[in-house]
Design an enzyme around this catalytic site. Structure first.
Site, PDB file in Angstrom:
ATOM      1  N   ASN A  65       8.629  12.459  23.432  1.00  0.00           N
ATOM      2  CA  ASN A  65       7.693  11.750  24.304  1.00  0.00           C
ATOM      3  C   ASN A  65       6.295  12.222  23.891  1.00  0.00           C
ATOM      4  O   ASN A  65       5.853  13.296  24.285  1.00  0.00           O
ATOM      5  CB  ASN A  65       8.002  12.116  25.755  1.00  0.00           C
ATOM      6  CG  ASN A  65       7.097  11.395  26.738  1.00  0.00           C
ATOM      7  OD1 ASN A  65       6.136  10.732  26.341  1.00  0.00           O
ATOM      8  ND2 ASN A  65       7.394  11.528  28.016  1.00  0.00           N
ATOM      9  N   ARG A  96      10.066   7.694  23.357  1.00  0.00           N
ATOM     10  CA  ARG A  96       9.550   6.943  24.494  1.00  0.00           C
ATOM     11  C   ARG A  96       8.319   6.174  24.006  1.00  0.00           C
ATOM     12  O   ARG A  96       7.392   6.763  23.458  1.00  0.00           O
ATOM     13  CB  ARG A  96       9.142   7.895  25.612  1.00  0.00           C
ATOM     14  CG  ARG A  96       8.486   7.159  26.745  1.00  0.00           C
ATOM     15  CD  ARG A  96       7.939   8.099  27.778  1.00  0.00           C
ATOM     16  NE  ARG A  96       7.340   7.328  28.858  1.00  0.00           N
ATOM     17  CZ  ARG A  96       6.262   7.716  29.529  1.00  0.00           C
ATOM     18  NH1 ARG A  96       5.668   8.856  29.222  1.00  0.00           N
ATOM     19  NH2 ARG A  96       5.781   6.971  30.482  1.00  0.00           N
ATOM     20  N   HIS A 120       7.383   2.899  33.850  1.00  0.00           N
ATOM     21  CA  HIS A 120       8.440   3.769  34.393  1.00  0.00           C
ATOM     22  C   HIS A 120       9.809   3.070  34.331  1.00  0.00           C
ATOM     23  O   HIS A 120      10.714   3.427  35.087  1.00  0.00           O
ATOM     24  CB  HIS A 120       8.201   4.133  35.880  1.00  0.00           C
ATOM     25  CG  HIS A 120       7.047   5.039  36.149  1.00  0.00           C
ATOM     26  ND1 HIS A 120       6.285   4.926  37.303  1.00  0.00           N
ATOM     27  CD2 HIS A 120       6.533   6.074  35.453  1.00  0.00           C
ATOM     28  CE1 HIS A 120       5.353   5.859  37.293  1.00  0.00           C
ATOM     29  NE2 HIS A 120       5.460   6.554  36.186  1.00  0.00           N
ATOM     30  N   ARG A 156      -4.689   7.876  40.596  1.00  0.00           N
ATOM     31  CA  ARG A 156      -5.005   6.446  40.463  1.00  0.00           C
ATOM     32  C   ARG A 156      -5.052   5.778  41.822  1.00  0.00           C
ATOM     33  O   ARG A 156      -4.244   6.096  42.707  1.00  0.00           O
ATOM     34  CB  ARG A 156      -3.958   5.737  39.601  1.00  0.00           C
ATOM     35  CG  ARG A 156      -3.895   6.212  38.182  1.00  0.00           C
ATOM     36  CD  ARG A 156      -2.958   5.308  37.363  1.00  0.00           C
ATOM     37  NE  ARG A 156      -2.602   5.936  36.106  1.00  0.00           N
ATOM     38  CZ  ARG A 156      -1.354   6.272  35.758  1.00  0.00           C
ATOM     39  NH1 ARG A 156      -0.339   6.005  36.553  1.00  0.00           N
ATOM     40  NH2 ARG A 156      -1.133   6.854  34.616  1.00  0.00           N
ATOM     41  N   GLU A 205      14.691  10.670  32.671  1.00  0.00           N
ATOM     42  CA  GLU A 205      14.275   9.707  31.656  1.00  0.00           C
ATOM     43  C   GLU A 205      14.732  10.121  30.259  1.00  0.00           C
ATOM     44  O   GLU A 205      15.088   9.266  29.445  1.00  0.00           O
ATOM     45  CB  GLU A 205      12.746   9.546  31.698  1.00  0.00           C
ATOM     46  CG  GLU A 205      12.308   8.775  32.935  1.00  0.00           C
ATOM     47  CD  GLU A 205      10.826   8.905  33.236  1.00  0.00           C
ATOM     48  OE1 GLU A 205      10.436   9.940  33.820  1.00  0.00           O
ATOM     49  OE2 GLU A 205      10.064   8.001  32.907  1.00  0.00           O
TER      50      GLU A 205
END
Ligand code: AMP
Length: 402
Positions: free
Chosen positions: A10, A94, A183, A244, A387
């Site tokens: 990743n 990823r 996601h 965010r 993940e």
């Protein structure tokens, strides 16, 4: 294919996270992280789980991703788990943005690399870093299959009614403006794990997945397929996140530019890095926010309330999108750990069949578990996401079928 190991990479703009898994039993042989790449104080932390699990750390300048991956390869070598091993079947990467075209994990070739590059305008922070990681890994093991697993792929099943913004169609198409969602690997994994927890097939359940980490997104999954998700063209849309803003009136941006005199870059930074929980109360860690709330801190209380209000709006919205809901699954750092968030998210929603049992909600565990009362109409679950395992599983399945 001879090997049974998969290396998951990743690659972020200044970091590389990795895990080496043995797919015979999905066990982790090694995990690690290189951070602050390109700085004087780069750090590599490597934990060889297969060999005693004693973590090793090194600090000092690591110039770029190539140097980072070479350092990782050296660490793996020390435990006989090196990239040169015939046991390594593939590397799974990823990749954040796969646009509309990548609906499945994909073996990387020149065409795929060109497509990921073509998507840089819609993922300017992530896709370049992902590409660098892929190219570096290819240089180290040119013979090995490398697979891209896209964060957007699970959401490509969204109907046009959910994926399109209500703006001029030609303009949207010209600039590839639509809701892609992110996601996805987590939403896919958690929705399936939730079905399993209920003892059902994914095709037989409708699930609302709430991925609440530092970044946060919700998705509505009908019979195993995503039909709506809260992130959009970029990960900025939707829920209140650590840094965010999530949803806001787009005119806020015009106002900040015209009246506030901020540049587009300033606004981008404000909304992505200085908003959400940190903008509201100065902290983005839910543990710290809860501690402050318990001490009577008003700003932390307001931040928590705004976070929960938005979350409840999405639960209600996705309830209406799905019509019938079998389960709501909480996952990621906040979702898995913050019992007060889970409690507040469904408080007073008994009319929708939603409730949490206080004792079950308060119990700590790393396993998927139900927190709704016995016999509840809608299951409320905590389902830890994974993940890396999902990327490894998809990668291994794909190379096994080649
Ligand atoms: P993630 O992005 O999934 O790694 O989630 C990171 C976030 O999870 C942190 O910023 C915290 O807000 C939250 N978190 C982690 N552990 C806990 C905990 N024990 N209680 C509450 N929140 C937590």
């Amino acid at each position: 294919m001879t090997g049974t190991r998969v290396l998951v990479l990743n690659s972020g703009s200044s970091s590389v996270k990795y895990q080496l898994l043995d797919m015979r039993d999905s066990s982790r042989l090694a995990v690690g992280l290189v951070e602050r790449i390109g700085e004087e104080t780069s750090r590599l932390k490597h934990t060889p789980l297969a060999n005693g699990g004693e973590a090793r750390e090194q600090t000092g300048p690591i110039a770029d991703h190539e140097a980072a991956l070479k350092a990782v390869a050296e660490e793996l070598d020390k435990d006989g788990l090196g990239l040169g091993s015939p046991e390594l079947a593939a590397i799974g990467h990823r990749v954040v943005h796969g646009g509309r075209q990548f609906t499945e994990p994909t073996v990387i070739d020149e065409r795929v690399l060109a497509e990921i590059e073509r998507l840089i305008p819609v993922a300017p922070l992530h896709n370049p870093a992902n590409l660098t990681g892929i190219r570096t890994a290819q240089a180290l093991r040119p013979d090995l299959p490398q697979v891209a697993v896209f964060d957007t792929a699970f959401h490509t099943t969204m109907p046009e009614s959910a994926a399109r913004y209500a703006i001029d169609v030609e303009t949207a198409d010209e600039h590839r403006i639509r809701r892609y969602g992110f996601h996805g690997t987590s939403h896919a994994y958690v929705s399936r794990a939730t079905a399993k927890l209920l003892g059902k097939a994914p095709e037989d359940v409708n699930v609302i997945v709430l991925h609440l980490g530092n970044g946060a997104s919700a998705s509505a999954v009908r019979a195993g397929r995503c039909v709506d998700t809260s992130m959009g063209l970029t990960p900025l849309e939707g829920l209140v996140m650590g840094t965010r803003s999530g949803d806001l009136d787009p005119a806020v941006i015009f106002h900040l530019a015209r009246v506030g005199g901020l540049s587009m870059d300033d606004i981008d930074t404000l909304l992505n890095k200085k908003s959400g929980l940190i903008g509201l109360c100065g902290d983005n860690d839910m543990r710290e926010i809860r501690r402050r709330v318990d001490e009577g801190d008003e700003r932390a209380r307001l931040a928590f309330d705004i976070y929960i209000h938005r979350l409840r709006k999405y639960i209600g919205a996705y309830y209406a999108v799905l019509g019938r809901v079998d389960a709501i699954a909480f996952t990621a750092g906040v979702g898995e750990n913050a019992a007060p968030v889970r409690e507040a998210a469904v408080a007073g929603l008994e009319g929708l069949g939603l409730a949490v049992d206080a004792e079950r909600n308060g119990a700590r565990s790393d396993e998927p578990r139900l927190i709704s009362p016995e016999g509840a109409r809608v299951a409320v679950a905590v389902v830890p996401t994974d993940e890396e395992l999902e990327i490894a599983t998809q990668t291994y399945a794909l190379v096994g079928s080649l």
